[in-house]
Design an enzyme around this catalytic site. Structure first.
Site, PDB file in Angstrom:
ATOM      1  N   LYS A  25      -1.740   9.496  -6.880  1.00 22.22           N
ATOM      2  CA  LYS A  25      -1.107  10.367  -7.879  1.00 22.22           C
ATOM      3  C   LYS A  25      -1.203   9.743  -9.277  1.00 22.22           C
ATOM      4  O   LYS A  25      -1.501  10.426 -10.260  1.00 22.22           O
ATOM      5  CB  LYS A  25       0.367  10.633  -7.525  1.00 22.22           C
ATOM      6  N   PRO A  83       3.737   6.425  11.560  1.00 18.80           N
ATOM      7  CA  PRO A  83       4.994   6.330  10.801  1.00 18.80           C
ATOM      8  C   PRO A  83       5.011   5.017  10.027  1.00 18.80           C
ATOM      9  O   PRO A  83       4.621   3.980  10.554  1.00 18.80           O
ATOM     10  CB  PRO A  83       6.087   6.368  11.868  1.00 18.80           C
ATOM     11  N   ARG A  84       5.435   5.091   8.770  1.00 20.28           N
ATOM     12  CA  ARG A  84       5.509   3.855   7.982  1.00 20.28           C
ATOM     13  C   ARG A  84       6.873   3.210   8.195  1.00 20.28           C
ATOM     14  O   ARG A  84       7.884   3.907   8.293  1.00 20.28           O
ATOM     15  CB  ARG A  84       5.317   4.182   6.500  1.00 20.28           C
ATOM     16  N   GLY A 132      -5.885   5.713   1.831  1.00 20.00           N
ATOM     17  CA  GLY A 132      -5.657   7.159   1.862  1.00 20.00           C
ATOM     18  C   GLY A 132      -4.873   7.481   0.606  1.00 20.00           C
ATOM     19  O   GLY A 132      -3.702   7.120   0.501  1.00 20.00           O
ATOM     20  N   HIS A 133      -5.534   8.049  -0.379  1.00 19.11           N
ATOM     21  CA  HIS A 133      -4.897   8.307  -1.670  1.00 19.11           C
ATOM     22  C   HIS A 133      -4.669   9.808  -1.823  1.00 19.11           C
ATOM     23  O   HIS A 133      -5.617  10.590  -1.804  1.00 19.11           O
ATOM     24  CB  HIS A 133      -5.773   7.760  -2.811  1.00 19.11           C
ATOM     25  N   SER A 191       7.734   8.635 -11.344  1.00 16.54           N
ATOM     26  CA  SER A 191       7.286   9.803 -10.599  1.00 16.54           C
ATOM     27  C   SER A 191       8.444  10.305  -9.738  1.00 16.54           C
ATOM     28  O   SER A 191       9.101   9.524  -9.046  1.00 16.54           O
ATOM     29  CB  SER A 191       6.089   9.402  -9.733  1.00 16.54           C
ATOM     30  N   THR A 192       8.688  11.614  -9.808  1.00 19.30           N
ATOM     31  CA  THR A 192       9.837  12.189  -9.088  1.00 19.30           C
ATOM     32  C   THR A 192       9.403  13.299  -8.124  1.00 19.30           C
ATOM     33  O   THR A 192      10.191  14.149  -7.743  1.00 19.30           O
ATOM     34  CB  THR A 192      10.851  12.768 -10.097  1.00 19.30           C
ATOM     35  N   GLY A 193       8.130  13.275  -7.757  1.00 22.77           N
ATOM     36  CA  GLY A 193       7.611  14.271  -6.827  1.00 22.77           C
ATOM     37  C   GLY A 193       6.106  14.091  -6.739  1.00 22.77           C
ATOM     38  O   GLY A 193       5.510  13.393  -7.571  1.00 22.77           O
ATOM     39  N   GLY A 242      -1.809   8.714   9.976  1.00 25.46           N
ATOM     40  CA  GLY A 242      -0.669   9.503  10.446  1.00 25.46           C
ATOM     41  C   GLY A 242       0.440   8.656  11.064  1.00 25.46           C
ATOM     42  O   GLY A 242       1.459   9.173  11.510  1.00 25.46           O
ATOM     43  N   GLN A 254      -4.923  -0.273  -1.322  1.00 30.66           N
ATOM     44  CA  GLN A 254      -3.936  -1.130  -0.655  1.00 30.66           C
ATOM     45  C   GLN A 254      -2.930  -1.666  -1.681  1.00 30.66           C
ATOM     46  O   GLN A 254      -2.709  -1.028  -2.699  1.00 30.66           O
ATOM     47  CB  GLN A 254      -4.607  -2.280   0.122  1.00 30.66           C
ATOM     48  N   GLY A 278       0.818  -1.217   0.000  1.00 31.79           N
ATOM     49  CA  GLY A 278       0.000   0.000   0.000  1.00 31.79           C
ATOM     50  C   GLY A 278       0.847   1.261   0.000  1.00 31.79           C
ATOM     51  O   GLY A 278       2.085   1.206   0.122  1.00 31.79           O
ATOM     52  N   ASP A 279       0.182   2.399  -0.195  1.00 33.75           N
ATOM     53  CA  ASP A 279       0.842   3.713  -0.170  1.00 33.75           C
ATOM     54  C   ASP A 279       1.954   3.858  -1.199  1.00 33.75           C
ATOM     55  O   ASP A 279       2.930   4.583  -0.985  1.00 33.75           O
ATOM     56  CB  ASP A 279       1.409   4.012   1.237  1.00 33.75           C
ATOM     57  N   LYS A 314      -0.610   5.383  -5.516  1.00 28.66           N
ATOM     58  CA  LYS A 314      -1.690   5.084  -6.473  1.00 28.66           C
ATOM     59  C   LYS A 314      -2.535   6.320  -6.768  1.00 28.66           C
ATOM     60  O   LYS A 314      -2.970   6.529  -7.898  1.00 28.66           O
ATOM     61  CB  LYS A 314      -2.601   3.966  -5.914  1.00 28.66           C
TER      62      LYS A 314
HETATM   63  P1  GDP Z   1      -1.501   5.684  -2.156  1.00 31.92           P
HETATM   64  O1  GDP Z   1      -2.220   5.185  -0.962  1.00 31.92           O
HETATM   65  O2  GDP Z   1      -0.879   4.577  -2.949  1.00 31.92           O
HETATM   66  O3  GDP Z   1      -2.321   6.584  -3.018  1.00 31.92           O
HETATM   67  O4  GDP Z   1      -0.289   6.562  -1.605  1.00 31.92           O
HETATM   68  P2  GDP Z   1      -0.371   7.650  -0.406  1.00 31.92           P
HETATM   69  O5  GDP Z   1      -1.085   8.850  -0.886  1.00 31.92           O
HETATM   70  O6  GDP Z   1      -0.851   7.013   0.838  1.00 31.92           O
HETATM   71  O7  GDP Z   1       1.158   7.935  -0.160  1.00 31.92           O
HETATM   72  C1  GDP Z   1       1.998   8.427  -1.173  1.00 31.92           C
HETATM   73  C2  GDP Z   1       2.636   9.731  -0.682  1.00 31.92           C
HETATM   74  O8  GDP Z   1       3.741  10.055  -1.508  1.00 31.92           O
HETATM   75  C3  GDP Z   1       1.689  10.922  -0.784  1.00 31.92           C
HETATM   76  O9  GDP Z   1       2.025  11.846   0.222  1.00 31.92           O
HETATM   77  C4  GDP Z   1       2.017  11.500  -2.165  1.00 31.92           C
HETATM   78  O10 GDP Z   1       1.712  12.886  -2.269  1.00 31.92           O
HETATM   79  C5  GDP Z   1       3.491  11.271  -2.217  1.00 31.92           C
HETATM   80  N1  GDP Z   1       4.041  11.027  -3.552  1.00 31.92           N
HETATM   81  C6  GDP Z   1       3.488  10.387  -4.610  1.00 31.92           C
HETATM   82  N2  GDP Z   1       4.392  10.274  -5.609  1.00 31.92           N
HETATM   83  C7  GDP Z   1       5.528  10.854  -5.167  1.00 31.92           C
HETATM   84  C8  GDP Z   1       6.839  11.013  -5.727  1.00 31.92           C
HETATM   85  O11 GDP Z   1       7.139  10.589  -6.832  1.00 31.92           O
HETATM   86  N3  GDP Z   1       7.756  11.648  -4.952  1.00 31.92           N
HETATM   87  C9  GDP Z   1       7.480  12.109  -3.704  1.00 31.92           C
HETATM   88  N4  GDP Z   1       8.446  12.694  -3.029  1.00 31.92           N
HETATM   89  N5  GDP Z   1       6.260  11.976  -3.157  1.00 31.92           N
HETATM   90  C10 GDP Z   1       5.310  11.340  -3.865  1.00 31.92           C
HETATM   91  P1  IMO Z   2      -3.821   2.631   0.519  1.00 33.21           P
HETATM   92  O1  IMO Z   2      -4.965   2.400  -0.430  1.00 33.21           O
HETATM   93  C1  IMO Z   2      -1.208   0.997   3.586  1.00 33.21           C
HETATM   94  C2  IMO Z   2      -2.914  -2.019   6.245  1.00 33.21           C
HETATM   95  C3  IMO Z   2      -3.055  -1.626   7.707  1.00 33.21           C
HETATM   96  C4  IMO Z   2      -2.891  -2.989   8.365  1.00 33.21           C
HETATM   97  C5  IMO Z   2      -3.605  -3.921   7.389  1.00 33.21           C
HETATM   98  C6  IMO Z   2      -5.040  -4.239   7.772  1.00 33.21           C
HETATM   99  O2  IMO Z   2      -3.717   4.006   1.022  1.00 33.21           O
HETATM  100  O3  IMO Z   2      -2.554   2.101  -0.054  1.00 33.21           O
HETATM  101  P2  IMO Z   2      -7.300  -2.839   7.697  1.00 33.21           P
HETATM  102  O4  IMO Z   2      -7.662  -1.546   8.331  1.00 33.21           O
HETATM  103  O5  IMO Z   2      -7.397  -2.841   6.205  1.00 33.21           O
HETATM  104  O6  IMO Z   2      -8.003  -4.010   8.307  1.00 33.21           O
HETATM  105  O7  IMO Z   2      -5.747  -3.039   8.071  1.00 33.21           O
HETATM  106  O8  IMO Z   2      -3.589  -3.265   6.137  1.00 33.21           O
HETATM  107  N1  IMO Z   2      -3.560  -1.082   5.289  1.00 33.21           N
HETATM  108  C7  IMO Z   2      -2.879  -0.221   4.540  1.00 33.21           C
HETATM  109  N2  IMO Z   2      -1.569   0.072   4.495  1.00 33.21           N
HETATM  110  N3  IMO Z   2      -2.050   1.593   2.728  1.00 33.21           N
HETATM  111  C8  IMO Z   2      -3.369   1.291   2.739  1.00 33.21           C
HETATM  112  O9  IMO Z   2      -4.232   1.760   1.809  1.00 33.21           O
HETATM  113  C9  IMO Z   2      -3.843   0.379   3.704  1.00 33.21           C
HETATM  114  N4  IMO Z   2      -5.062  -0.113   4.009  1.00 33.21           N
HETATM  115  C10 IMO Z   2      -4.871  -1.020   4.983  1.00 33.21           C
HETATM  116  O10 IMO Z   2      -2.058  -0.722   8.082  1.00 33.21           O
HETATM  117  O11 IMO Z   2      -1.532  -3.351   8.375  1.00 33.21           O
HETATM  118 MG    MG Z   3      -2.288   5.490   1.092  1.00 29.82          MG
END
Ligand code: GDP
Ligand code: IMO
Ligand code: MG
Length: 424
Positions: A19, A304-305, A41-42, A413-415, A302, A224, A13-14, A17
């Site tokens: 962006k 820490p990852r 959280g996108h 992606s670079t930002g 919020g 995820q 996850g994170d 996606k």
């Molecule tokens: P998602 O859950 O896959 O949509 O990702 P999240 O939004 O949870 O986390 C990605 C974080 O990285 C967000 O704060 C984005 O704004 C940031 N981000 C996305 N692409 C880039 C990148 O290429 N560089 C940097 N520095 N930040 C990025």
């Molecule tokens: P996006 O879409 C990162 C993780 C939780 C936990 C496990 C189970 O932003 O990438 P849950 O609440 O789904 O039962 O938790 O999955 N988790 C994520 N980690 N990005 C996410 O979504 C996540 N959604 C759930 O931290 O380890």
């Molecule tokens: Mg996320």
């Protein structure tokens, strides 16, 4: 005919996606979420404005794009309402272009209560869920006593479904003074939202099919990542839905013919939130530097990852189980300052070398990563406009990853901003 693409996360996850979906949405007509809920959280950054979406498809930021929330999503109606208000506050007009499947199960306040209570009971084995009630809502769905969007449209049926909860969830709901266990209050609050949902409810499967046959282009937005998939991830340290490509089919009611391309989003290193195996995790100063440089704190919670180097073993798994055609590599810029950058190419376990994820998660906890070390490029990649203009060492790193995975690189992606992207 329009090109239909599924965008899925390839790690835990994170990956970025949000962006990537926002970028690809520029050339799509329709964007649909198929699984997960407000655990996602996108993040989308447009100019100085940052949007974090949990349930609503990331395509909504583009004016005029049609967005659907499919039956595979578990929808928190209260969170959903907050998100709509957030969009209004940001002057994003969603009227007439955001729709919800009547078959989507609802995440109720009591699901969050149960999520927290079960986490506590798991003790040292707790998953570290997002506490958004996701697991308990999917449990109800599979047990066939979930409450769905369509149930909001009929007060008698909603009452009946809630009465059943009283019986089934007695151990959590009886004698609780927590507001989230108050079924009468929930009934009244949901009734206030019934009209909102009446307006948004459509047959999503049918609408997508119509859009496809009209030659429109559809983006399927995953939440995820592959390693959190309930069937194919690091179970039990996973989420409760199919985060992989199959989830797009069942979560929206579409067939395989509707999918032309699968895009895997890969962060240039690895992160994980919550508990569970993470072979390349770096607990020392390098991990901290990745967290600092990458701003690695959860967009939903919020937290820490956990951070570590890129892991090709888990990526091979993600590419295979999704049938990934091309990858979007994100956050390359985060590696700009490192003297050396490592990539895990295999694991060592009991004297043997493993190139695939072991079937027993207990083994994944014990493996030691085998690394290939790349020299850092030590220069800024943000603002670079083409692959050829990237530092040679960065190109070597990226090419090594794509060659190993046998996939094309769609973009880098670079930002966080839209223009901080290199289309390859
Ligand atoms: P998602 O859950 O896959 O949509 O990702 P999240 O939004 O949870 O986390 C990605 C974080 O990285 C967000 O704060 C984005 O704004 C940031 N981000 C996305 N692409 C880039 C990148 O290429 N560089 C940097 N520095 N930040 C990025
Ligand atoms: P996006 O879409 C990162 C993780 C939780 C936990 C496990 C189970 O932003 O990438 P849950 O609440 O789904 O039962 O938790 O999955 N988790 C994520 N980690 N990005 C996410 O979504 C996540 N959604 C759930 O931290 O380890
Ligand atoms: Mg996320």
């Amino acid at each position: 005919m329009g090109q239909n693409r599924v965008v899925v996360g390839c790690q835990w996850g994170d990956e970025g996606k949000g962006k990537i979906v926002d970028l690809l949405a520029a050339k799509a007509d329709v964007i649909a979420r198929f699984q997960g809920g407000a655990n996602a959280g996108h993040t989308i950054v447009v100019g100085d404005i940052k949007y974090v979406l949990h349930l609503i498809p990331s395509g909504i930021i583009h004016p005029g794009k049609i967005c659907y929330i499919g039956n595979g999503v578990v929808l928190d109606p209260f969170g959903f309402k907050e998100e709509l208000d957030f969009l209004t506050e940001k002057n994003i007009d969603y009227t007439g272009r955001l729709f919800v499947s009547p078959a989507a199960n609802l995440v109720m306040p009591y699901h969050k209560l149960i999520d927290a209570a079960e986490e506590k009971k798991r003790g040292t084995g707790s998953i570290g869920t997002t506490a958004r009630g996701i697991g308990p809502a999917y449990v109800d769905k599979v047990a066939r006593h979930g409450i769905r969007v369509i149930d909001l449209l009929s007060p008698d049926r909603l009452r009946e479904r809630l009465d059943l909860q009283k019986v089934l969830k007695e151990k959590y709901l009886a004698d609780s003074d927590d507001e989230r266990a108050d079924l009468d209050l929930i009934f009244r609050q949901l009734m206030e939202m019934a009209d909102l949902f009446r307006e948004l409810t459509v047959d999503v499967s049918l609408k997508l099919q119509q859009a496809d046959s009209e030659g429109k282009s559809i983006l399927f937005e995953g939440a995820q990542g592959a390693l959190l998939d309930v069937d194919l991830g690091t179970y039990p340290f996973a989420t409760s839905s199919n985060t992989t490509v199959g989830g797009a089919l069942t979560g929206l009611g579409v067939g395989t013919k509707m999918i032309d391309q699968t895009v895997g989003v890969v962060k240039a290193y690895t992160t994980r939130v919550g508990a569970g195996p993470f072979p390349t995790e770096l607990e020392g100063p390098i991990g901290e530097e990745l967290r600092r440089a990458g701003g690695e704190f959860g967009a939903s919670t919020g937290r820490p990852r956990r951070c570590g180097w890129l892991d090709l073993v888990i990526l091979r798994h993600a590419v295979r189980i999704n049938g990934v055609d091309s990858i979007a590599i994100t956050k390359l810029d985060v590696l700009d300052g490192f003297d050396e950058i490592k990539v895990c190419t295999a694991y060592q376990l009991d004297g043997k070398e493993l190139t695939e994820v072991p079937l027993d998660m207990a083994d994944l906890v014990r493996v030691k990563p085998i690394y290939r070390t790349f020299p850092g490029w030590k220069s800024e990649t943000t603002g670079v406009t083409s692959f050829d203009l990237l530092p040679e060492k960065a190109r070597d790193y990226l090419s090594f990853v794509a060659d190993d995975l046998k996939v094309a690189i769609l973009l880098i992606s670079t930002g966080a901003k839209r223009r901080e992207t290199i289309f390859v």
